[in-house]
Design a protein around this motif. Structure first.
Motif, mmCIF file in Angstrom:
data_model
loop_
_atom_site.group_PDB
_atom_site.id
_atom_site.type_symbol
_atom_site.label_atom_id
_atom_site.label_comp_id
_atom_site.label_asym_id
_atom_site.label_seq_id
_atom_site.Cartn_x
_atom_site.Cartn_y
_atom_site.Cartn_z
ATOM 1 N N ILE A 104 -3.228 9.001 -6.883
ATOM 2 C CA ILE A 104 -3.483 7.613 -6.496
ATOM 3 C C ILE A 104 -4.618 7.505 -5.486
ATOM 4 C CG2 ILE A 104 -2.517 5.639 -5.223
ATOM 5 C CD1 ILE A 104 -1.386 5.775 -7.945
ATOM 6 N N GLN A 105 -5.501 6.588 -5.733
ATOM 7 C CA GLN A 105 -6.466 6.154 -4.726
ATOM 8 C C GLN A 105 -6.287 4.659 -4.563
ATOM 9 O OE1 GLN A 105 -10.589 6.245 -5.855
ATOM 10 N NE2 GLN A 105 -11.336 5.901 -3.767
ATOM 11 N N VAL A 106 -5.968 4.203 -3.374
ATOM 12 C CA VAL A 106 -5.800 2.778 -3.111
ATOM 13 C C VAL A 106 -7.101 2.231 -2.534
ATOM 14 C CG1 VAL A 106 -4.582 1.022 -1.775
ATOM 15 C CG2 VAL A 106 -3.314 2.950 -2.735
ATOM 16 N N VAL A 107 -7.680 1.269 -3.217
ATOM 17 C CA VAL A 107 -8.897 0.605 -2.747
ATOM 18 C C VAL A 107 -8.534 -0.818 -2.350
ATOM 19 C CG1 VAL A 107 -11.233 -0.137 -3.332
ATOM 20 C CG2 VAL A 107 -10.336 2.010 -4.259
ATOM 21 N N ILE A 108 -8.729 -1.128 -1.079
ATOM 22 C CA ILE A 108 -8.458 -2.474 -0.583
ATOM 23 C C ILE A 108 -9.787 -3.175 -0.346
ATOM 24 C CG2 ILE A 108 -7.400 -3.849 1.248
ATOM 25 C CD1 ILE A 108 -5.631 -1.382 1.851
ATOM 26 N N ASN A 162 -1.210 -6.958 -6.476
ATOM 27 C CA ASN A 162 -1.288 -7.945 -5.405
ATOM 28 C C ASN A 162 -0.875 -7.329 -4.076
ATOM 29 O OD1 ASN A 162 -2.106 -9.987 -7.114
ATOM 30 N ND2 ASN A 162 -0.499 -11.417 -6.491
ATOM 31 N N CYS A 163 -1.411 -7.871 -3.015
ATOM 32 C CA CYS A 163 -1.086 -7.383 -1.678
ATOM 33 C C CYS A 163 0.320 -7.779 -1.235
ATOM 34 C CB CYS A 163 -2.095 -7.910 -0.666
ATOM 35 S SG CYS A 163 -3.749 -7.218 -0.890
ATOM 36 N N ASP A 164 0.989 -8.621 -2.003
ATOM 37 C CA ASP A 164 2.366 -8.993 -1.678
ATOM 38 C C ASP A 164 3.337 -8.476 -2.741
ATOM 39 O OD1 ASP A 164 1.603 -10.651 -3.731
ATOM 40 O OD2 ASP A 164 2.256 -12.518 -2.787
ATOM 41 N N ALA A 165 2.935 -7.396 -3.429
ATOM 42 C CA ALA A 165 3.780 -6.800 -4.473
ATOM 43 C C ALA A 165 3.953 -5.313 -4.197
ATOM 44 C CB ALA A 165 3.174 -7.013 -5.852
ATOM 45 N N ALA A 166 5.160 -4.805 -4.367
ATOM 46 C CA ALA A 166 5.451 -3.392 -4.147
ATOM 47 C C ALA A 166 5.943 -2.766 -5.442
ATOM 48 C CB ALA A 166 6.509 -3.224 -3.049
ATOM 49 N N VAL A 167 5.452 -1.564 -5.740
ATOM 50 C CA VAL A 167 5.825 -0.879 -6.974
ATOM 51 C C VAL A 167 6.869 0.193 -6.691
ATOM 52 C CG1 VAL A 167 3.646 -1.300 -8.160
ATOM 53 C CG2 VAL A 167 3.888 0.727 -6.712
ATOM 54 N N VAL A 189 0.833 -1.207 0.000
ATOM 55 C CA VAL A 189 0.000 0.000 0.000
ATOM 56 C C VAL A 189 0.864 1.252 0.000
ATOM 57 C CG1 VAL A 189 -1.644 1.345 1.352
ATOM 58 C CG2 VAL A 189 -1.978 -1.120 1.078
ATOM 59 N N ARG A 190 1.863 1.283 0.872
ATOM 60 C CA ARG A 190 2.708 2.473 0.963
ATOM 61 C C ARG A 190 3.500 2.699 -0.330
ATOM 62 N NH1 ARG A 190 3.097 4.702 6.067
ATOM 63 N NH2 ARG A 190 2.056 3.493 7.716
ATOM 64 N N SER A 191 3.878 1.624 -0.993
ATOM 65 C CA SER A 191 4.595 1.796 -2.260
ATOM 66 C C SER A 191 3.696 2.424 -3.312
ATOM 67 C CB SER A 191 5.146 0.448 -2.753
ATOM 68 O OG SER A 191 4.123 -0.376 -3.299
ATOM 69 N N ALA A 192 2.438 2.010 -3.354
ATOM 70 C CA ALA A 192 1.497 2.586 -4.313
ATOM 71 C C ALA A 192 1.240 4.056 -4.003
ATOM 72 C CB ALA A 192 0.195 1.799 -4.313
ATOM 73 N N LEU A 193 1.069 4.390 -2.712
ATOM 74 C CA LEU A 193 0.812 5.770 -2.324
ATOM 75 C C LEU A 193 1.996 6.686 -2.627
ATOM 76 C CD1 LEU A 193 -0.949 5.186 1.117
ATOM 77 C CD2 LEU A 193 -2.027 5.954 -1.013
ATOM 78 N N ALA A 194 3.194 6.116 -2.698
ATOM 79 C CA ALA A 194 4.399 6.908 -2.983
ATOM 80 C C ALA A 194 4.627 7.110 -4.475
ATOM 81 C CB ALA A 194 5.618 6.225 -2.361
ATOM 82 N N SER A 195 3.683 6.673 -5.303
ATOM 83 C CA SER A 195 3.829 6.803 -6.758
ATOM 84 C C SER A 195 3.931 8.268 -7.174
ATOM 85 C CB SER A 195 2.641 6.153 -7.467
ATOM 86 O OG SER A 195 2.605 4.768 -7.217
ATOM 87 N N THR A 196 4.738 8.525 -8.186
ATOM 88 C CA THR A 196 4.935 9.881 -8.685
ATOM 89 C C THR A 196 4.289 10.046 -10.057
ATOM 90 O OG1 THR A 196 7.074 9.222 -9.638
ATOM 91 C CG2 THR A 196 7.097 10.175 -7.427
ATOM 92 N N ALA A 217 -3.599 -1.633 9.959
ATOM 93 C CA ALA A 217 -2.314 -0.949 9.804
ATOM 94 C C ALA A 217 -2.308 0.046 8.653
ATOM 95 C CB ALA A 217 -1.202 -1.975 9.613
ATOM 96 N N VAL A 218 -3.247 -0.098 7.719
ATOM 97 C CA VAL A 218 -3.274 0.792 6.546
ATOM 98 C C VAL A 218 -4.589 1.546 6.393
ATOM 99 C CG1 VAL A 218 -1.601 -0.604 5.276
ATOM 100 C CG2 VAL A 218 -4.033 -1.108 5.034
ATOM 101 N N ARG A 219 -5.580 1.206 7.179
ATOM 102 C CA ARG A 219 -6.915 1.768 6.986
ATOM 103 C C ARG A 219 -6.935 3.300 7.054
ATOM 104 N NH1 ARG A 219 -12.046 -0.352 7.602
ATOM 105 N NH2 ARG A 219 -11.261 -2.251 8.590
ATOM 106 N N THR A 220 -6.162 3.883 7.954
ATOM 107 C CA THR A 220 -6.227 5.327 8.175
ATOM 108 C C THR A 220 -5.243 6.132 7.325
ATOM 109 O OG1 THR A 220 -4.689 5.133 10.034
ATOM 110 C CG2 THR A 220 -7.047 4.988 10.535
ATOM 111 N N LEU A 221 -4.511 5.482 6.462
ATOM 112 C CA LEU A 221 -3.576 6.205 5.600
ATOM 113 C C LEU A 221 -4.340 7.067 4.602
ATOM 114 C CD1 LEU A 221 -0.961 3.406 4.783
ATOM 115 C CD2 LEU A 221 -0.717 5.288 6.416
#
Length: 330
Positions: free
Chosen positions: A25-29, A79-84, A14-21, A41-45
């Motif tokens: 970005i809107q992350v929908v889980i 995927n939830c186990d992949a970082a961009v 999640v944090r890797s996606a939010l750091a995209s340049t 751990a990520v709900r309030t980001l």
């Protein structure tokens, strides 16, 4: 992002996606039954929305639910186990801005060794099998962008307009092979599926061969063939498909998952009317004939992430010859 089970890598993803340049970005889980601590751990980001599915809907239906909740112009499945990397999503967005491109797939790397490939798009055999392309190879061998048979659902993108035109994933698949089916439909409807080497994602990849997964892989492979190929093509491929099924039945018996293989046949038989309706729908929607689409498929089996039979060289030679004969009739 569809979350189920422990998800120890969700926070990183999640944090890797939010750091995209270069993109908003809107992350929908979609919480399909993930461990509560991982979600909290990520709900309030900032930029994160969590949807509770209420049950395990499966990957395809979970993605459908997540996409429906947003009006973003581009959809990225991650995927939830992949970082961009910071520029990955921008590279995918740029790729799908080409109106000829339907789906763009990332350069997936192994998280434990990011200079080694997990997938550069997935090869698809004309009898329906698919696997991780380039698995285990150095990343510097795969620096050229280009068309691939199938995108990997672990990290890929398409415009919201194209997603809506395709109708998203077929929720009947539940898990596995839905990215192959979506890619085939993209090819059938006149667009391309492309590999984007500059869109790098690291993936905590582990291929398991538990009976439940093998049941879904085999059932869904056959469902894809039965609905995406024309009736004429299925008739021409029938001898090869029958031979492959005999081999897979023997393999499943020797490996202890024959019951799951037979259960897949049972599901397909019980849902035959649904499959027939789906077949009619997809054949009516397509604009490319099977002869053209099959040029994107391979006739050889050479997966690096799973063991192959010792007689694979002879099998591949026979398979290649058979496809040439089929092409003459298509």
């Amino acid at each position: 992002m569809v979350a189920y089970g422990p998800q120890p890598d969700l926070n990183e993803a999640v944090r890797s996606a939010l750091a995209s340049t270069g993109v908003a970005i809107q992350v929908v889980i979609v919480d399909n039954g993930a461990e509560p601590a991982a979600i909290e751990a990520v709900r309030t980001l900032d930029g994160v929305t969590v949807l509770s599915a209420g049950d395990n809907l499966g990957f395809g239906a979970g993605c459908n639910l997540g996409v429906q909740s947003t009006d973003a112009e581009v959809v990225v499945l991650l995927n939830c186990d992949a970082a961009v990397r910071p520029d990955t999503i921008r590279a995918l967005v740029d790729a799908v801005s080409d109106p000829q491109v339907g789906i763009a797939t990332a350069s997936l790397r192994l998280a434990d060794d990011p200079e080694v490939i997990n997938s550069v798009g997935n090869p698809v055999h004309y009898l329906g099998l698919a696997w991780a392309g380039g698995y285990g190879e150095p990343a510097d061998r795969h620096t050229e962008a280009g068309p691939v048979s199938s995108a990997s659902g672990a990290c890929c993108a398409l415009t919201r307009a194209w997603w809506d035109e395709l109708g998203g994933f077929d929720a009947s698949y539940f898990a596995y092979h839905e990215d192959v089916e979506l890619s085939i439909r993209t090819w059938q409807r006149g667009r391309t599926v492309v590999y984007v080497p500059g869109a790098v994602a690291t993936h905590h990849y582990e291929f398991s061969r538990n009976p439940g997964k093998l049941y879904l892989l085999e059932r869904n492979r056959l469902m894809t063939l039965l609905t995406t190929y024309s009736g004429r093509t299925l008739g021409l491929l029938a001898p090869a498909l029958l031979g492959q099924e005999v081999g897979l039945l023997a393999m499943s018996a020797s490996q202890g998952w024959l019951g799951k293989k037979l259960a897949g046949y049972g599901w397909l038989l019980r849902h035959r009317r649904q499959l027939l309706d789906r077949h009619r729908q997809l054949q009516a929607e397509r604009s490319r004939p099977d002869r053209e689409v099959m040029q994107r498929f391979t006739a050889t089996l050479d997966p690096a992430n799973v063991p192959v039979p010792g007689a694979i060289t002879a099998v591949n030679a026979l398979s290649t010859t058979y496809r040439k004969l089929v092409n003459l009739w298509l």
